[in-house]
Each structure stands twice: as C-alpha cells, then as structure tokens.
Motif scaffolding. Sequence first.
Motif, PDB file in Angstrom:
ATOM      1  N   VAL A 136       0.865  -1.181   0.000  1.00 61.09           N
ATOM      2  CA  VAL A 136       0.000   0.000   0.000  1.00 61.09           C
ATOM      3  C   VAL A 136       0.898   1.226   0.000  1.00 61.09           C
ATOM      4  O   VAL A 136       1.602   1.483   0.991  1.00 61.09           O
ATOM      5  CB  VAL A 136      -0.939   0.014   1.224  1.00 61.09           C
ATOM      6  N   ASN A 137       0.906   1.919  -1.126  1.00 60.69           N
ATOM      7  CA  ASN A 137       1.774   3.090  -1.291  1.00 60.69           C
ATOM      8  C   ASN A 137       3.236   2.684  -1.025  1.00 60.69           C
ATOM      9  O   ASN A 137       3.752   1.803  -1.690  1.00 60.69           O
ATOM     10  CB  ASN A 137       1.317   4.230  -0.387  1.00 60.69           C
ATOM     11  N   ARG A 196       4.348   1.360   1.776  1.00 64.02           N
ATOM     12  CA  ARG A 196       4.446   0.372   2.847  1.00 64.02           C
ATOM     13  C   ARG A 196       4.156  -1.021   2.308  1.00 64.02           C
ATOM     14  O   ARG A 196       3.287  -1.196   1.440  1.00 64.02           O
ATOM     15  CB  ARG A 196       3.467   0.694   3.976  1.00 64.02           C
ATOM     16  N   SER A 243      -6.373  -4.079   1.551  1.00 65.00           N
ATOM     17  CA  SER A 243      -6.496  -2.679   1.948  1.00 65.00           C
ATOM     18  C   SER A 243      -7.581  -2.017   1.123  1.00 65.00           C
ATOM     19  O   SER A 243      -7.798  -2.365  -0.051  1.00 65.00           O
ATOM     20  CB  SER A 243      -5.168  -1.949   1.744  1.00 65.00           C
ATOM     21  N   ASP A 286      -9.520   2.109   1.101  1.00 69.52           N
ATOM     22  CA  ASP A 286      -9.917   3.408   1.658  1.00 69.52           C
ATOM     23  C   ASP A 286      -9.246   3.717   2.990  1.00 69.52           C
ATOM     24  O   ASP A 286      -9.888   4.169   3.946  1.00 69.52           O
ATOM     25  CB  ASP A 286     -11.441   3.477   1.824  1.00 69.52           C
ATOM     26  N   GLY A 287      -7.965   3.455   3.086  1.00 68.24           N
ATOM     27  CA  GLY A 287      -7.239   3.790   4.311  1.00 68.24           C
ATOM     28  C   GLY A 287      -7.323   2.749   5.394  1.00 68.24           C
ATOM     29  O   GLY A 287      -6.752   2.926   6.486  1.00 68.24           O
ATOM     30  N   TRP A 288      -8.030   1.657   5.145  1.00 64.82           N
ATOM     31  CA  TRP A 288      -8.124   0.557   6.111  1.00 64.82           C
ATOM     32  C   TRP A 288      -7.312  -0.627   5.599  1.00 64.82           C
ATOM     33  O   TRP A 288      -7.303  -0.922   4.409  1.00 64.82           O
ATOM     34  CB  TRP A 288      -9.573   0.124   6.307  1.00 64.82           C
ATOM     35  N   ASN A 325      -6.997   1.044  11.001  1.00 57.91           N
ATOM     36  CA  ASN A 325      -6.997   2.332  10.323  1.00 57.91           C
ATOM     37  C   ASN A 325      -5.548   2.789  10.186  1.00 57.91           C
ATOM     38  O   ASN A 325      -4.871   3.027  11.186  1.00 57.91           O
ATOM     39  CB  ASN A 325      -7.803   3.362  11.119  1.00 57.91           C
ATOM     40  N   SER A 326      -5.083   2.933   8.952  1.00 56.39           N
ATOM     41  CA  SER A 326      -3.670   3.239   8.738  1.00 56.39           C
ATOM     42  C   SER A 326      -3.314   4.658   9.150  1.00 56.39           C
ATOM     43  O   SER A 326      -2.130   4.979   9.311  1.00 56.39           O
ATOM     44  CB  SER A 326      -3.307   3.026   7.261  1.00 56.39           C
ATOM     45  N   SER A 327      -4.309   5.502   9.359  1.00 51.32           N
ATOM     46  CA  SER A 327      -4.041   6.887   9.756  1.00 51.32           C
ATOM     47  C   SER A 327      -3.897   7.025  11.264  1.00 51.32           C
ATOM     48  O   SER A 327      -2.874   7.481  11.770  1.00 51.32           O
ATOM     49  CB  SER A 327      -5.159   7.815   9.249  1.00 51.32           C
ATOM     50  N   ASP A 328      -4.952   6.631  12.000  1.00 51.76           N
ATOM     51  CA  ASP A 328      -4.910   6.805  13.457  1.00 51.76           C
ATOM     52  C   ASP A 328      -4.606   5.515  14.206  1.00 51.76           C
ATOM     53  O   ASP A 328      -4.580   5.498  15.440  1.00 51.76           O
ATOM     54  CB  ASP A 328      -6.230   7.398  13.950  1.00 51.76           C
TER      55      ASP A 328
END
Length: 935
Positions: free
Chosen positions: A85-86, A88, A132, A134-136, A149-152
């Motif tokens: 993912v990107n 990572r 993965s 939508d950010g999950w 959640n890859s952000s928080d």
Amino acid sequence: MTIKKLIQHIVIFLCSCMLYAQELPPIQSFTPEMYNAENQNWSISQGTDKYIYVANNLGLLEYNGAKWQFYESPNKTVLRSLEVVNDRIYSGGYMEFGYWERNNLGLLVYTSLSQKLEINLIEDEQIWNIYSLDGWVLFQSLNRIYIVNSSDLSVKFIDSETELSNMIISDDIFYFQKKGIGLFKIINGKSEMVSDDIILKSNKIINAFRHNDKFLIQTQDRGFFVLDSNGVKQWDIPANEVLFKANVFSSLELMDGSFALGTISNGVIFMTSDGEISYTINQNNGLINNTVLSVFQDLDLNIWLGLDNGISLIDVTSPYRIYKDDSGKLGTVYASLAMDDTLYLGTNQGLFYKKRSSLEEFQFMEGTNGQVWTLANIDGKIFCGHNKGTMIIEANAVINTIENAIGTWGFKTIPDEGNLILQGNFNGLNVLEKVDKEWTYRNKIEGIDISSRFFEFANNRLYVNHELKGLYELKIGDDYKKVEQINRIENIYEGVGSNAFNYNGELIYVSSEGAFKQNQNQEFNIDSSFTSLFQPFKQVTTMMQISGEKDMLWRYADDNIAFVSYGGMSEIPNLRLFPLASSIKNVVAGFENVTKISSNEYLVGRYNGYLLINDNIAPPKKEFRIVINNLEVNEIDQPKEVLDPLIEPTFSNKKNNIKFDYNFANYGEIIENKYQYQLLGLSNNWSEWTESSSHKFENLPFGTYAFNVRGKAGNTITKNIATYVFTIKRPLFLSNLAIALYVISTILLLLIIHYYYRKYYRNQQQKVIEKSKQELAVKELENTQELMAVRNQQLRQDIENKNRELAISTMSLIKKNEFLNNIKEELKSVNKTEGLNPVIKIIDRNLNNTDDWKFFEEAFNNADKDFLKKVKAKHPSLTPNDLKLCAYLRLNLSSKEIAPLLNISPKSVEVKRYRLRKKMDLPHESSLTNHILEI
C-alpha cells in the motif's frame, strides 16, 4: 495498438494454445538457491516502483529485476501474506503482523503493528490474507479479522466461532467464509451474512469474482458457482470436468477477464473468460513445482506463481510461444514446414510431424532417422533434404528415397522446366526429373564439385555461394548436364555468413561485410539500403529467406530476430526487430532457420524444440526508469560502508573504492536487461552493454565524479539516466592547507634560494673579481717579470758590455804594462843609461799609475757591483793591494796575467796569493780563486 485490441489478440493466441500442445508462453523460474531463502512462497505483491515482494517461509523477498534481496521475518518464522500500500509493505505471519518501509539507505525496515497496538494474538495465530481499502488494512487469520486504520491506528476485530477461509475482495466489498456457517461480507466494520447455502457451508471457498454481471464463487474442488438472488448454482462451463478433478489452492482473475487457477498437484490452469481450458502449465512442461500457493499478475500483465518449491514467472503478453523438448526426443530443429494443418520438423534425429489442431505429441516418420537439412513443398509433395539424400514424402510417409547424391542442402525448380528440380548437395549440383508422376535422379551437373548449400537463378545464370570460397557464376548447358563456364565473383567482400538470393526481382549477395546488388550489367555494387540497415549491429548471422515466405528475409542481429520485408513505396527495406535473449536462441551457428507456418506465425528452430513468433501481438509498450539502489564505499581491505543514494558525499582519499548497484524493473527471460555506465571525471566514454547490474571502481584518484547509468530491455532504452555525483578528497599532502603550506614553503624556499643564489653569485662575482685581480696581478707580475727579464737582459747585456769593457781595459792595461815593461827592460839593457833614466821613470810612472787602477776599479764595480765591499766586509784585514789581487782573481786571471797589472813578477804574484790565502784563513785544500768567485 490499443490495450483492448492487444488483449483480444492475446486471448485468441492463448485459446489457440489449447490446440497446440506445449506451445507455451515464456516461463522463467527462480529456485530457492537463486533467491537464497526457503522453498515455500505464500503470497506475492508489487510496489509502485514495480518491485516484486514475496512472502517466504523464512521472511520477505524483494526482486527488482536484477537481484533478489532477502529480509528475515521479525520473529524468524514464516510469512504468509503480503499487501503493498503506497510505500508500505504490509506482511503477516506467525503471531505477527506489521509493515516494512524503506530507509534512506534503500533497505527495508520492519515495524510491528501487533506489538505497537498491543494486540493480544490468539495462540499460534497466523495471518493468511491482507487487503487494503480506503485507508483501512485488513489482516485475516483463521480465527479473526483485524481491521486497522492506517491513519490513526485504531483497530476493530471480527471474531469467528469457526475457522475462517480466505478473505476475498470483490466490488470493493470484503467477503469471507465461516466454515460450516456460510458466506459473509464486511459492512462498516461488522460482518453480515450473504448466504448460508449448503454449498457454501460445505465447500471451501477459494475466491469470488464479479464476472460478466455474474457473482462467481470458486471452490477448492467443485469448480465455480454463481450466486444471485435465486441462490447458488453451478457455473456450467466446459472446464468443469477438469476443475472437478483439480484441487485449487489459489486463483486470480486476470486483466483480460480470463482466470489463472493454482492447484495443489497439477500446476496452474489457464481458463478463458468463457470457462474453457486454455492450457495447463505444470512440472512436466515448464514449472519447477506442481503446487501453486499464490497467483499474482503484475502491472505489466506478467503472471507470478508462488510455488511450494520456488517461484515462476509466466510472460502471457509475449508474442513468443515456446515448445520445449526436454526429453531429447526431437533433437535440434534444422528445418520446418507447415502443410495441410500438419507441422513437420526436420531435426538431427530425423523427421517429426503432428497435426497442429491435435493435442498429440510429435510422431517420428519411419525411414527418416538421421540428419535432416531442409524441407520444401514442391508439386504437392514434401521434399526432405537428408544426409542420406533426398526423401520424397506424401501422406506422412516416405514414398521414395533418392540416394544417388547424399547430403542434400536444398531444392529449386528450374525456370521454364516444370519437370526438373535442381538439387544442391555436399559435392555439387544434381538434377531431379519427374517421370510418370514420380521424381527420380537424372544426372549430376559436371564442372562443379563444391558444396552447394546456397544457389539462385538470375539473368540466365546460376549463382552458387560457398560460405568460405565465395560466390560463383555458372553458365550451364541447356540440358543441365554440364557447366559451360564458371567465374568467381571478385569485387565483393566475402566476410562470414554469406548468402545469395533473389529479392524483389534482384539478385542480392550479403555477408557480415555488407550487401551487394547485381546491376543491369550483371556487376555487383554495394547496396547502401541493405548495408545501412544493419550497420548499428555488431553481430549478425547469415541473412536468409524465410521458408514459406519468399518476400521476407531474416537474420539474427545482436539480441534480435530481424525480419526484413520489401519497402513498397520506399526503396529502403522495412526492418522489424523481435528482441530475444541469447539464452533463448540456442541454435547451431550457421544453420539458423525460420519458417512461416501460418498467416501470422513464424517458427524458429532451437536446439531443444522451437520458438513461435506471432507478429500480430505487439508486446505492451513499457517505460523503464533506472535507479541506483545501493552504494558501497570502502578503503582497501576495510569493511564496506553503505551510502544514501540521494546524498552527494565527499569521501576521504583512502575511501576510493566505490560500488554501484542499479536496476530497472523488467521481468522475463525472453528479453534481457542490459546496462551501460559512464564515469565522468575518469572518462567520457560509455561502457559496452552488459547484463551485470553492478560495477565497482577501485583506486579512484581524487577529484569530482559523476556516475551515469542507463539500461535497456530489448531495444527499449530506459526513460532516464540515473546519476550520482561524488567527490574524493585530495590526500592530506595535497589538501588546501598542505598546498598553502607548500606555496608558502616554496616561496620561502625560493626566497632562501634567491638569497643564497645572490650570495653565491656575489661570492662568485667577488671570486671572479678576485680572480680577475689575481689574473691582473699575475699579468702585471708577468709583465713586471717580462720587464725585469728585459731589464735583466739589458743588465746582462750591460754586464757583458761592462765585462767586455773590463776585459778590454784589463787586457789593454796588461798589454800596456807588458809593453812598458818590455821597453823598460830593453832600455835597461842599453849600456848607456844616463840619458834613459827619465824615460824609465816615465815608464815606471805609467806602470804604477793610480788612474789606471781607478779606471779599472770603476769598470770592475760596474761589472761586479759591491764585490770589493763584500770582500772587505768579509775580510777586513785586506789591504788595497790585496783587494786589487782579489779583483784580478775574480776575473779568473792567471798569475802571469796579473803580474804586469801589479808591475811585479809572476813569482811575486804567487807570494801575494799565498799571503792572501793566509789573510782569508782558507784551508790548504780550498782554492783561492773558487773562494773569491763564490763571494
């Protein structure tokens, strides 16, 4: 060509492979020894940089198209799943999941999410799937699904009371199966039942696809099912018979809508979008293992298979298909022919054939064992050029063997003679004749005995080319029995790989040195269009006509198969290149062969089978970017230091050994990746193209350098040139401080040298002056001496003159006194003396005249200055008379000569001499005269 059209061509070609057994796309295999890790490979993914990542039993594998890099798993156990993912790379394995990121040195570093989030994993839990959206990021084990959640980094859990099968994503919806319960989907982080149909409860689900408006569910051993509002039903497709027997472990819907199904024991099955089996690739025909644990299609549409023992890559978009004869049954293919839907292969072991539409293997044609050189379709029959002669084949059987001339190279029909065929063989040319519908040997053409592999008719002449001896022009009799005239063409460069052929109605002679065309005067001139066509290539083989296509030529040109066709409106021929790695060619040099076997397929003979080229399939146009992925620098015999490729450093002078690793992501064995580098500051020249993806420079001198590298895959050069600038410091003795010190020292040294030189030159000048003075003084002295010598000479002359005067005066006195004494004595003897006494007195006065003495004394002193003074000083007791005697003795006068001067007798002189000796106290043995002369 559009992507849609390309995919259509690929689909058609793949479908055709169902009919052409074992004509498979190129397969490249990687063994555990090659990637240096364990056997099993459970999952494959790809990054935006096109690098391939593999979850291996021992850890993470990274492949950049040039080298494999291995990273050990964090807990030194198996990795089961991967998802890029990107930037990572998420991975999951035994009791662990997390992600990898690249550091500034280009190496992957692992971060554990399970530990960072303090997740209590179930005992012996393993993460089998990662997806993965939508950010999950979802991590699935057999017991639970973790939604991160890859952000928080918040986490949700979905637990299961039973075992979970593979998690699936379709239409951006995640599906999973609870064993014995049914199929579920995840909505807003929670599971919802999709179907509890008995089929879905009792069969293990491998995958699910949204395909042609159908929702397909694939099971492990029951094939595909369609799930709709009416329930679950079997997808009725031709492949079911095979799928019911297969044990599918992994699968993938490809970009063209077809399917790749990885099995436990039969390799990978390729199935069309309509459910027909295209072909199967297993350990018998290309794979290194039959168990396919994972299937992945990369950005360039290549298929990657993670196997139970290794990794395989299948290039399904390639215009090439390969038939491999690993058993050695066929041998090396020297000739081929397609006729009546039958493919014939002439090899070093005989003639083989098979129906192209059949799945059967090639069959050996009885009676053809041995070397086959050529195959030709003449008069509806197959003419086979063989070591044993010429074999004529009809209905897949040898109907006649002409053994009169062994070693048949080729055949050509004789112009305007429909019943005659010219045959070239090892020892010249022969004529075959059709008599009563049968071809028989007629005669050998007399006058030519050289090997005649290449021959051509042109301008009522026959041209025979011998690759070593040259090109010959033959005039043959009308009955084709004898050569009437033979000439060797001299004005052409022979080179190697020569051949002569008719092309576009003109006779062309080609070799490695160029191409020559025959003009209207039957002379050969250089053909610039053909020659310039191949000037960029360094290695070319013999140019030959494509068998079955008289309007096309071909040859190997470096790492390409080059097809040449008539230019049409242009005089310049068209050149089409098919890149091909040297390892794929595998042909006998000089006996390369290509045959057109269908409207768009060409067969290329190989040592263990053949290669098919479909010119309707153009490989996808790719753009490559080359990167410098690793830098190492070191001193001699010291450990290597890894550098950040993005930083332009300055190295110490001793760190002058630097190694560059570089790559671009292109995969497959058909087209080789090659590299070319340049080091500005050392040389402006580019290196030769090489397959090595690294280079080390050793003992570089100080200076600033710019390392440039580019690559190419086939004939496509990388879009960019990767550059790395670095500086090697001057050695300490050449540093700026050292140079300043050298300058100052040099200036001081020059000043000192200047001072001492000035001093030296002053001294030298002074010495010169002194020397000049000395020379002048010497000169003056010499002049003085010369003057003194002159004066001495004058003095000697004066002395001689004085002595002469003294001698003259002395002699005069002596003679005068002798004369007077003689007169006196004569006068005394006269009897009468009275009148003579005055005369005698006058004589006595003259004899005792003091003036005579004074005159003598003055002359003597002039001649012998200070003698009398010296004698007087030495012998003070001497009287004037004694001094007179000394003066006369100084003149070395005898007693007899002295006597007249003293007016005494010689005897009296002797007495005076005696008395003088006494006064001078001379020893008896000493000579008085010598004593006086020595004073």
